[in-house]
Structures are given as C-alpha cells and as structure tokens.
Design an enzyme around this catalytic site. Structure first.
Site, PDB file in Angstrom:
ATOM      1  CD  GLN A 112      -5.356  -1.364   2.818  1.00  0.00           C
ATOM      2  OE1 GLN A 112      -4.510  -1.947   3.483  1.00  0.00           O
ATOM      3  NE2 GLN A 112      -5.031  -0.509   1.859  1.00  0.00           N
ATOM      4  CG  ASP A 159      12.870  -2.123  12.768  1.00  0.00           C
ATOM      5  OD1 ASP A 159      13.281  -1.077  12.272  1.00  0.00           O
ATOM      6  OD2 ASP A 159      11.666  -2.418  12.832  1.00  0.00           O
ATOM      7  CG  HIS A 187       8.808   0.009  12.119  1.00  0.00           C
ATOM      8  ND1 HIS A 187      10.123  -0.272  11.863  1.00  0.00           N
ATOM      9  CD2 HIS A 187       8.447   0.947  11.211  1.00  0.00           C
ATOM     10  CE1 HIS A 187      10.535   0.457  10.838  1.00  0.00           C
ATOM     11  NE2 HIS A 187       9.534   1.205  10.428  1.00  0.00           N
TER      12      HIS A 187
HETATM   13  P1  NAX Z   1       5.717   5.543  -1.442  1.00  0.00           P
HETATM   14  O1  NAX Z   1       5.101   6.836  -1.067  1.00  0.00           O
HETATM   15  O2  NAX Z   1       6.759   5.507  -2.497  1.00  0.00           O
HETATM   16  O3  NAX Z   1       4.566   4.550  -1.923  1.00  0.00           O
HETATM   17  C1  NAX Z   1       3.386   4.376  -1.233  1.00  0.00           C
HETATM   18  C2  NAX Z   1       2.317   4.028  -2.232  1.00  0.00           C
HETATM   19  O4  NAX Z   1       1.146   3.693  -1.509  1.00  0.00           O
HETATM   20  C3  NAX Z   1       1.954   5.173  -3.173  1.00  0.00           C
HETATM   21  O5  NAX Z   1       2.054   4.737  -4.511  1.00  0.00           O
HETATM   22  C4  NAX Z   1       0.501   5.510  -2.787  1.00  0.00           C
HETATM   23  O6  NAX Z   1      -0.275   5.914  -3.898  1.00  0.00           O
HETATM   24  C5  NAX Z   1       0.043   4.162  -2.227  1.00  0.00           C
HETATM   25  N1  NAX Z   1      -1.110   4.238  -1.329  1.00  0.00           N
HETATM   26  C6  NAX Z   1      -1.406   5.205  -0.417  1.00  0.00           C
HETATM   27  N2  NAX Z   1      -2.583   4.933   0.171  1.00  0.00           N
HETATM   28  C7  NAX Z   1      -3.020   3.763  -0.357  1.00  0.00           C
HETATM   29  C8  NAX Z   1      -4.182   2.989  -0.168  1.00  0.00           C
HETATM   30  N3  NAX Z   1      -5.138   3.374   0.684  1.00  0.00           N
HETATM   31  N4  NAX Z   1      -4.327   1.857  -0.879  1.00  0.00           N
HETATM   32  C9  NAX Z   1      -3.391   1.463  -1.774  1.00  0.00           C
HETATM   33  N5  NAX Z   1      -2.265   2.183  -2.017  1.00  0.00           N
HETATM   34  C10 NAX Z   1      -2.093   3.318  -1.320  1.00  0.00           C
HETATM   35  O7  NAX Z   1       6.215   4.886  -0.081  1.00  0.00           O
HETATM   36  P2  NAX Z   1       7.231   3.672   0.148  1.00  0.00           P
HETATM   37  O8  NAX Z   1       8.612   4.202   0.239  1.00  0.00           O
HETATM   38  O9  NAX Z   1       6.940   2.590  -0.821  1.00  0.00           O
HETATM   39  O10 NAX Z   1       6.811   3.257   1.654  1.00  0.00           O
HETATM   40  C11 NAX Z   1       5.545   2.678   1.900  1.00  0.00           C
HETATM   41  C12 NAX Z   1       5.264   2.618   3.384  1.00  0.00           C
HETATM   42  O11 NAX Z   1       6.220   1.787   4.038  1.00  0.00           O
HETATM   43  C13 NAX Z   1       5.339   3.958   4.121  1.00  0.00           C
HETATM   44  O12 NAX Z   1       4.234   4.057   5.005  1.00  0.00           O
HETATM   45  C14 NAX Z   1       6.626   3.857   4.895  1.00  0.00           C
HETATM   46  O13 NAX Z   1       6.622   4.694   6.035  1.00  0.00           O
HETATM   47  C15 NAX Z   1       6.620   2.400   5.244  1.00  0.00           C
HETATM   48  N6  NAX Z   1       7.880   1.799   5.680  1.00  0.00           N
HETATM   49  C16 NAX Z   1       7.818   0.850   6.637  1.00  0.00           C
HETATM   50  C17 NAX Z   1       8.931   0.171   7.070  1.00  0.00           C
HETATM   51  C18 NAX Z   1       8.842  -0.880   8.122  1.00  0.00           C
HETATM   52  O14 NAX Z   1       9.911  -1.370   8.525  1.00  0.00           O
HETATM   53  N7  NAX Z   1       7.680  -1.282   8.627  1.00  0.00           N
HETATM   54  C19 NAX Z   1      10.273   0.495   6.531  1.00  0.00           C
HETATM   55  C20 NAX Z   1      10.216   1.172   5.213  1.00  0.00           C
HETATM   56  C21 NAX Z   1       9.131   2.196   5.067  1.00  0.00           C
HETATM   57  O15 NAX Z   1       9.553   3.392   5.667  1.00  0.00           O
END
Ligand code: NAX
Length: 327
Positions: A112, A159, A187
């Site tokens: 990316q 956070d 984080h």
């Molecule tokens: P989901 O598993 O519901 O959705 C993630 C989506 O990303 C899926 O649809 C998957 O197909 C897609 N994906 C995976 N690899 C990809 C790629 N290479 N290119 C494009 N799309 C791709 O997760 P969700 O609950 O939406 O959380 C997403 C991310 O946010 C996770 O990594 C999670 O740990 C992180 N978070 C980060 C937070 C923060 O404060 N920084 C808090 C919330 C969340 O936990």
C-alpha cells in the site's frame, strides 16, 4: 460548490467501514460543503460483499457523493486520492504468533505504501487504522519515499476519545468540557493515558479532581484494555467508536482541532526523548492541514516510565519487521 476530493478506504467491506463510509458520505468528516469520490478497496475474496455495501451507499442518495468506485488492489484504488483511510488489515488467526502477525501486515502495508508513492495525490494524508497500527504506519511510510513521513499517521484517537469519555463520566462533566488529555505511545495495552495536563471547564486540573489510586489502578488499565472489554460485552470488536475516531482524526488533521489537544500516532522527531523514526502517539494541535507536537509539558517520573515502556514495545515491533523495511 467545492471540487470533489478523492478518499480511499481499505477494508471497505468490514465492520468499521460499515459505519465509517456512511459518515464520510454524509459530510461528517470534511464538512457539509465538501463533495467526495469514494474509492473502496478490498481483497478479491470480499468484492461481492463490497458490492453490497456500495449498493447501500447508492441507496442513501447522499448529495455529497460524486462517485463510488470499487477496487481489488491499491494501485487502482489509490489513484489520485487526497485521503487514505487504511482500515483493512490481516487479523490474528488461531495459533498465529505476534511476529507472524507483524510480518503478514508488513506485506500488506508495504504494497500500500508503494501504491501511495506511485499513484496518490502528492498532498495525500494517510491514516492507518488496521492493527498493529503504529508499526503498519512505519512500514507504509518507509515504502513511500517520495511522500513525507508527516503525511502518515497511526490512529490513537479512539484511545484518546475513550480517555475523555470515561473521565467525563467519572467527573460528571461533558467530555467537551475537558481539554489537554493525551495518550502517548503505541495503540496497544502499553499506551499511556496522561491526565496530568488536562483541565476541566478551562481552569481546574483534572488530576486534582481524581484519586491517584483510581487513576493508576483502574482508569489507566481500563483505557489500555478497553478494546478487550468491548469484545467481552458486545461479542464483537469496537466498530462504530473506531469509525468515529477515524473520522475525528481526519477531520481535525484536515480542518484543524480548533485549539483543542488531540492524540495522533505520528513520526517521532525526538521530542520528549522518544526515539526518532517510530510512529508514536503525541499530544498535538492541528491547524492549516498539519499538526504540531505540544512541547514543554512537564512529565513526572511515573510518566517517564510509562512513556519508555510503550516506546520500548514500538522499538521491539520495529526490530521484528526491520528485515522488511527498505534500507
Ligand atoms: P473486519 O475484519 O470486519 O474488516 C477488515 C476488512 O479488511 C475485511 O473486509 C478484509 O477483507 C479487509 N482487508 C484485509 N486485508 C486487506 C487488504 N490487504 N486490502 C484491503 N482490504 C483488506 O475488521 P474491522 O473490525 O473493520 O477492523 C479493521 C482493523 O481495525 C483491524 O485490524 C482492527 O484490529 C483495527 N482496529 C484498530 C483500532 C485503532 O484504534 N487503531 C481500533 C479498532 C480496531 O480494532
């Protein structure tokens, strides 16, 4: 009417995006007078689900949405973008070690970064939400040598918002009556929610209004582990609050934080003795499309130790992916 801006969202068929996209489309991120073109990016296996999300966006008939395109790779999806919301990441699967998780995500964010470097608008602002967010952000930026490291951020705003919300509840005040709260570091459960510089209703020091034991033994671990607490009660990870935080982060970065302190995972320039070159959450003010670290805050011994611990974790994460960083 302003010209539309292009916003890419990765992981666009996932949980967080299911809140985020509709808020962006409604103008909550960049304002009610800013049209947007949404460039939604997913992995090939999730394109059918993404089509369903795009249909729902279409069915909302949002006046600000001037286009929606769907992409299964970042080189198409990031073309000409002004904003990147990088939500998609590889989750930890059963039996996966932390090092494997870091490495699997390093591959995604390296690609990316290269895509942003090649095809994004030269002024792009990129926010990494997908975990491990700080180290993913480091990999992203290092793979985009033609863009400045300050064009990349890791999201610690959730956070920060949690720290404000839970403190407001404790003190019986509205979170908007509190300023100066910040979260330092990664984080992750090592982050340091710092209340020593926070003011309530403009003049009262928050730290004098709370019990030290509550702050250290209840409040701090609660903020650090809030994600796990949400999963325990909801059965699912934070989604709407994460989307709101991503929106708040990008809003403030682009349009200013209106004199309020916010926390952002940004490239360390060595401020407060934090090792240079890692993405570490600092207290910042945002104005005119950029951020400034708030300097000269007094950090007591407790704070120093907390800040070192989370810095150490980030340095270890960096060491684990070092062989994948372009030299
Ligand atoms: P989901 O598993 O519901 O959705 C993630 C989506 O990303 C899926 O649809 C998957 O197909 C897609 N994906 C995976 N690899 C990809 C790629 N290479 N290119 C494009 N799309 C791709 O997760 P969700 O609950 O939406 O959380 C997403 C991310 O946010 C996770 O990594 C999670 O740990 C992180 N978070 C980060 C937070 C923060 O404060 N920084 C808090 C919330 C969340 O936990």
């Amino acid at each position: 009417m302003k010209q539309p801006v292009r916003i890419a969202v990765t992981g666009a068929a996932g949980n967080i995006s299911y809140s985020l996209l509709f808020k962006i489309a409604a103008g909550e991120m960049l304002g009610p007078d800013q049209p947007v073109i949404l460039q939604l990016v997913e992995i090939p296996q999730a394109m059918d689900k993404l089509r369903g999300v795009a249909m729902e966006l279409e069915d909302c008939a949002f006046p600000l949405v001037h286009g929606i395109s769907l992409h299964d790779n970042p080189f198409d999806g990031f073309r000409g973008i002004h904003y990147a919301m990088l939500v998609g990441a590889r989750p930890r699967s059963k039996g996966m070690e932390r090092a494997d998780l870091l490495e699997a995500n390093a591959v995604i964010f390296a690609e990316q970064g290269k895509a942003l470097n090649e095809v994004a608008n030269r002024d792009v602002k990129a926010l990494v939400v997908g975990n491990p967010a700080n180290t993913n952000c480091l990999i992203l930026s290092r793979n985009a040598p033609n863009l400045a490291p300050s064009q990349f951020c890791a999201m610690t705003r959730l956070d920060h918002n949690r720290a404000l919300g839970i403190l407001g509840n404790k003190l019986g005040v509205n979170p908007s009556d509190i300023d100066g709260v910040c979260v330092w570091g990664n984080h992750s459960p090592t982050m340091y929610p710092d209340l020593h510089h926070a003011q309530v209703l403009g003049d009262e020091a928050a730290i004098d209004m709370i019990d030290e034991k509550w702050y250290k033994d209840e409040y701090t671990p609660r903020i650090q582990k809030r994600g796990a607490e949400i999963i325990e009660w909801r059965g699912l990870s934070s989604a709407a609050s994460a989307a709101q935080a991503a929106l708040d982060h990008m809003h403030d970065w682009a349009l200013g934080s209106d004199g309020r302190v916010v926390s952002m995972g940004i490239i360390s320039d060595g401020s407060y003795g934090v090792a240079k070159g890692i993405y570490y959450s600092f207290p910042v003010l945002c104005e005119f499309g950029s951020y400034q670290i708030i300097q000269n805050l007094h950090i007591n011994d407790y704070g120093q130790a907390m800040m070192k611990k989370t810095e150490q974790e980030l340095l270890e994460e960096k060491a684990a992916v070092d062989h994948l960083l372009p030299k």
